[in-house]
Design an enzyme around this catalytic site. Structure first.
Site, mmCIF file in Angstrom:
data_model
loop_
_atom_site.group_PDB
_atom_site.id
_atom_site.type_symbol
_atom_site.label_atom_id
_atom_site.label_comp_id
_atom_site.label_asym_id
_atom_site.label_seq_id
_atom_site.Cartn_x
_atom_site.Cartn_y
_atom_site.Cartn_z
ATOM 1 N N GLU A 180 8.870 84.287 44.543
ATOM 2 C CA GLU A 180 9.405 83.956 45.873
ATOM 3 C C GLU A 180 8.423 83.089 46.665
ATOM 4 O O GLU A 180 8.829 82.189 47.402
ATOM 5 C CB GLU A 180 9.733 85.243 46.651
ATOM 6 C CG GLU A 180 10.748 86.158 45.988
ATOM 7 C CD GLU A 180 12.072 85.480 45.696
ATOM 8 O OE1 GLU A 180 12.428 84.507 46.393
ATOM 9 O OE2 GLU A 180 12.755 85.914 44.755
ATOM 10 N N ASP A 182 9.388 79.974 38.418
ATOM 11 C CA ASP A 182 8.828 80.774 37.322
ATOM 12 C C ASP A 182 7.475 80.211 36.892
ATOM 13 O O ASP A 182 6.489 80.942 36.761
ATOM 14 C CB ASP A 182 9.766 80.768 36.115
ATOM 15 C CG ASP A 182 11.044 81.559 36.346
ATOM 16 O OD1 ASP A 182 11.102 82.288 37.348
ATOM 17 O OD2 ASP A 182 11.962 81.437 35.520
#
Length: 433
Positions: free
Chosen positions: A72, A141
């Site tokens: 995040e 990611d």
């Protein structure tokens, strides 16, 4: 929002460790819990990162929780939300013009051809959005795994968590976890994450005790009935089905305190403080029990000593202020909280506590002022403005205090004007009132 100082403090501490190793180390971030059992987290505007309680209770290790937070943080550092909005704005006008052209084609030439064109345009727009989301997730990611490894956490925790969530969706009779609906996972994404993790290698990092205490705290809060929580933690401790016995003992003590079983809770709290005398979670638990037993002065003494050893601990300062108010020392409580607020802004519950302390100290202007700050943080802008106006009209208010309140009122009123520009309907409703 779950506004509990100890829980928020742990989340901010974990987020801070990750930020120190990320590309966003200089940004302004706010971490907070959402009081729902959903397994998810999200990145909002202005560095806001919300974590649902269910994510923590589902995470098997601290590295798994850190992996989601790192992901995040990467969304924010790469401006994915703003880039997504900008992309949609760029596509909106051309897509609308094409839709109009397709409608004209259908009306003047061939209805079937026009409908086919409209469906095709909608499909292309949707596919662009899917591709944009997929790219953002892959980028988050990649950067998140780098942050995770640099902060000393296990980089394999991210693909491991993805795979566990994916398996849960296949074996569960219920719908897929919320995490998978907002963070689509497929075998390719898991494979890519594994390949990136291989670059850094496996890192074994022991879980912080506070991670397990936070899990236990959130698990205890998830039970509406404290008796259910007591039964849960007792069963775990009796059967040995525990990841961390200290944390489950803490969860049991919290449940007993909520159920009014004060002496049982006191016995466990005494053991926990003896085992970890400087841990804020156990000090706060112990002193809340003292207050429940009417020993407010003893609670004040213990918390004063704890704050002296750890003056930067916001949970300890708030607990100290609560104990001071309970023992009739509201002036000292207000000074303690104002000192904490000067270091960094407080939460809605902290400002409400400051308002209560000001009221009991006979400081009317401060009572209105801090009540206004509490309302503002709850999203109630107009009532917050009214409280600031009441504060300014308080008889005998000093020049310095009035200047500070006026400056804050000006800021809130400017924010209200901006909100009304963006949403004229809100202004018309206010005028009607």
């Amino acid at each position: 929002v779950l506004d509990e100082p100890l829980l928020t403090d742990y989340l901010e501490d974990l987020g801070g460790r990750l930020l120190a190793s990320s590309e966003a180390s200089g940004g302004n971030f706010t971490f907070f819990f959402i009081d729902q059992p959903t397994v998810n987290a999200f990145a909002g505007p202005d560095g806001q990162i919300g974590v649902f309680a269910g994510l923590v209770t589902t995470s098997e290790t601290e590295s798994e929780l850190a992996a989601v937070l790192a992901h995040e943080i990467a969304h924010i550092s790469q401006r994915h939300l703003m880039r997504s909005i900008e992309d949609q704005q760029q596509v909106a006008i051309p897509a609308t013009l094409l839709m109009i052209a397709a409608a004209i084609l259908g009306a003047q030439v061939d209805a079937n051809a026009g409908m086919a064109a409209i469906v095709g345009i909608q499909g292309l727009a949707l596919q662009r959005q899917i591709n944009f989301t997929r790219h953002n997730e892959e980028e988050a990611d990649r950067i998140g795994i780098s942050t995770l490894a640099d902060a000393g956490y296990d980089p394999f925790a991210m693909p491991g968590f993805f795979e566990r969530m994916s398996k849960a969706s296949h074996t569960s009779d219920t719908s897929a976890p919320e995490f998978l609906r907002t963070h689509p996972v497929n075998p390719n994404r898991i494979a890519d994450a594994l390949a990136r993790a291989e670059h850094y290698g496996y890192k074994q990092k022991a879980d912080d005790l506070r991670f397990h205490l936070t899990r236990a705290h959130l698990r205890e809060l998830s039970f509406k009935d404290p008796e259910g929580a007591i039964a849960h933690f007792k069963a775990n401790l009796d059967t040995g089905r525990v990841r961390n016995r200290t944390a489950d003992t803490y969860g049991l003590a919290l449940a007993q305190l909520r159920a009014g079983k004060i002496q049982d809770a006191r016995q466990l709290a005494t053991e926990l403080v003896k085992e970890h005398p400087h841990l804020a979670e156990f000090i706060v638990l112990d002193t809340r029990i003292e207050s429940k037993l009417g020993a407010n002065d003893e609670a004040v003494r213990k918390l004063q000593a704890a704050v002296g050893l750890n003056p930067d601990s916001r949970p300890l300062r708030i607990a100290y202020a609560e104990a001071l108010i309970a023992s009739g020392k509201a002036d000292r409580a207000l000074a303690t909280l104002e000192g904490a607020a000067r270091q960094r802004p407080g939460s809605a519950s902290m400002y409400q506590l400051m308002s209560d302390a000001a009221l009991k100290s006979g400081k009317k202007a401060a009572t209105y002022r801090y009540r206004g700050e509490s309302l503002y943080l709850q999203g109630d802008l107009e009532p917050a403005i009214h409280q600031m106006q009441y504060a300014l009209r308080t008889p005998g208010i000093g020049f310095h205090e009035a200047s500070e309140i006026q400056a804050r009122l000006d800021t809130l009123q400017e924010e209200q004007k901006e909100a009304e520009k963006e949403n004229p309907k809100s202004k018309s409703k206010k005028d009607e009132r």
